[in-house]
Design an enzyme around this catalytic site. Structure first.
Site, mmCIF file in Angstrom:
data_model
loop_
_atom_site.group_PDB
_atom_site.id
_atom_site.type_symbol
_atom_site.label_atom_id
_atom_site.label_comp_id
_atom_site.label_asym_id
_atom_site.label_seq_id
_atom_site.Cartn_x
_atom_site.Cartn_y
_atom_site.Cartn_z
ATOM 1 N N GLU A 84 -34.685 -49.919 -7.383
ATOM 2 C CA GLU A 84 -35.540 -49.213 -8.402
ATOM 3 C C GLU A 84 -34.869 -49.110 -9.697
ATOM 4 O O GLU A 84 -33.609 -49.052 -9.877
ATOM 5 C CB GLU A 84 -36.003 -47.898 -7.944
ATOM 6 N N CYS A 120 -32.862 -46.668 -16.777
ATOM 7 C CA CYS A 120 -31.872 -46.266 -16.018
ATOM 8 C C CYS A 120 -31.660 -47.415 -14.984
ATOM 9 O O CYS A 120 -32.635 -47.984 -14.418
ATOM 10 C CB CYS A 120 -32.551 -45.022 -15.409
ATOM 11 N N CYS A 122 -26.419 -46.527 -1.068
ATOM 12 C CA CYS A 122 -25.355 -45.915 -1.711
ATOM 13 C C CYS A 122 -24.406 -45.455 -0.398
ATOM 14 O O CYS A 122 -24.881 -44.600 0.456
ATOM 15 C CB CYS A 122 -25.613 -44.803 -2.612
ATOM 16 N N CYS A 172 -24.189 -38.147 -1.208
ATOM 17 C CA CYS A 172 -24.474 -36.751 -1.666
ATOM 18 C C CYS A 172 -25.416 -36.173 -1.309
ATOM 19 O O CYS A 172 -26.725 -36.813 -0.944
ATOM 20 C CB CYS A 172 -24.637 -36.794 -3.243
ATOM 21 N N CYS A 207 -29.368 -36.227 -2.874
ATOM 22 C CA CYS A 207 -29.558 -37.373 -3.378
ATOM 23 C C CYS A 207 -30.500 -38.235 -2.621
ATOM 24 O O CYS A 207 -30.084 -38.470 -1.403
ATOM 25 C CB CYS A 207 -28.384 -38.090 -4.036
ATOM 26 N N CYS A 234 -33.649 -37.929 -11.684
ATOM 27 C CA CYS A 234 -32.566 -38.119 -11.089
ATOM 28 C C CYS A 234 -32.302 -37.812 -9.776
ATOM 29 O O CYS A 234 -32.895 -36.594 -9.176
ATOM 30 C CB CYS A 234 -31.503 -37.093 -11.885
#
Ligand code: SF4
Length: 340
Positions: A93, A106, A113, A117, A120, A332
């Site tokens: 994305e 962005c 990933c 975290c 996230c 975010c």
């Protein structure tokens, strides 16, 4: 059929090498380069000063194709999120954020990933692979074909410093006067705190650095960011100080997500202020953007403002960053490569 060479992410020296392999010359590469990066050509046919024979070879062996857009969502605040399909079927994305005085893109750097975290959404999707420099650049071309872009943030899916070589090729192209000619002040690379050579090497580009801090002490940071067990807060802050000096940037930005009953107490604000004393910095307080099945909750507006006031009273530069695109999961920490 042999896979075509993707040219969008090749700096001039690498373009020359790629051209040599298909029987073309350095001069051909020099002629083609501005067509790709200044005129943003998406086909070889339009390259009028490139000999026809060369264009035919390029058409056979190389590609300037933009990734296929699988879904484009528009937020009520104007933010747009695109789900792009890469040539191997993986998806990433990228987000376009229009504001009065600037248009920011962005950019994602990895498929998934590995950092995990807790706050996230991307972190819930396991790491698949690094994006190539062409795939990184392709996201920028995708938006550049539609809008004029003023700012770039490497804050999309993935940890950019774990894909440093490809990030580095993309930054070379973005900062080069002969290519995209972005000012180094208009590009921000965000890291969760990968403190190895990558952060030092990044300083040579002089771009802005944002560090996802999100906690005022190691106990809290360990509980929400596994990377803290490898690079704890004192290591991260030392690297931030060095980065600011080596990169000759005005400050390092610290991102701090306000999580209800986790890191948002008055004591936490005072601890954070004490940590950052003496570091040229700015704190971006971010209200948490929830996503499906997230265990964490965001702090209330009142708590966020109180936290901000405490930082300001201690002479720490800080703002509450306005969240953009949260209604389309484009804010975010909300990105994920599936259509949800
Ligand atoms: S915040 Fe960044 S580093 Fe952490 S899991 Fe999400 S994408 Fe990865």
């Amino acid at each position: 059929m042999q896979q075509k060479i993707e040219l969008l992410g090749l700096p001039l020296d690498k373009l020359k090498v790629a051209f040599e392999k298909i029987g073309l010359t350095s001069l051909d590469a020099k002629r083609v380069f501005p067509w790709i990066h200044v005129k943003c050509a998406d086909s070889f046919e339009v390259m009028s000063d490139v000999p026809l024979k060369v264009r035919e070879i390029l058409k056979e062996a190389c590609s300037l194709a933009r990734p296929k857009c699988i879904a484009l969502q528009k937020s009520s605040d104007g933010t747009q999120k695109a789900l792009l399909e890469l040539s191997d079927g993986n998806r990433v994305e990228t987000v376009f954020i229009p504001e009065e005085t600037r248009n920011t893109v962005c950019v994602s750097s990895q498929v998934g990933c590995a950092m995990g975290c807790k706050f996230c959404h991307t972190g819930t999707q396991s790491f698949t692979r690094n994006l190539t420099s062409s795939e990184i650049m392709a996201q920028i071309f995708f938006w550049k074909d539609k809008f004029s872009i003023t700012n770039l943030v490497f804050m999309g899916m993935g940890e950019p410093l774990l894909n440093f070589d490809n990030l580095s090729d993309a930054l070379n192209l973005l900062l080069s006067e002969k290519a995209h000619n972005f000012s180094r002040n208009k590009i921000t690379v965000s890291t969760c705190g990968i403190i190895d050579n990558a952060i030092e090497n990044l300083a040579s580009f002089g771009v802005k650095l944002a560090i996802s801090l999100h906690a005022p002490n190691d106990v809290i940071r360990n509980s929400i960011m596994p990377i803290n067990r490898k690079y704890n807060i004192s290591v991260v802050l030392k690297a931030a100080k060095n980065y600011q000096i080596q990169s000759n940037t005005t400050h390092v930005t610290f991102e701090y997500l306000l999580l209800k009953n986790v890191n948002d107490s008055d004591e936490n604000a005072r601890e954070l202020a004490a940590l950052l004393r003496g570091i040229p910095s700015k704190v971006n307080l971010i209200t948490f953007n929830s996503w499906p099945n997230s265990e964490l909750q965001g702090s209330s507006k009142e708590v966020a403002h109180r936290f901000l006031r405490i930082l300001l009273s201690k002479n720490i530069r800080a703002i509450i960053r306005k969240s953009r695109g949260d209604d389309i999961l484009a804010a975010c920490g909300q990105l994920k490569s599936k259509i949800l």
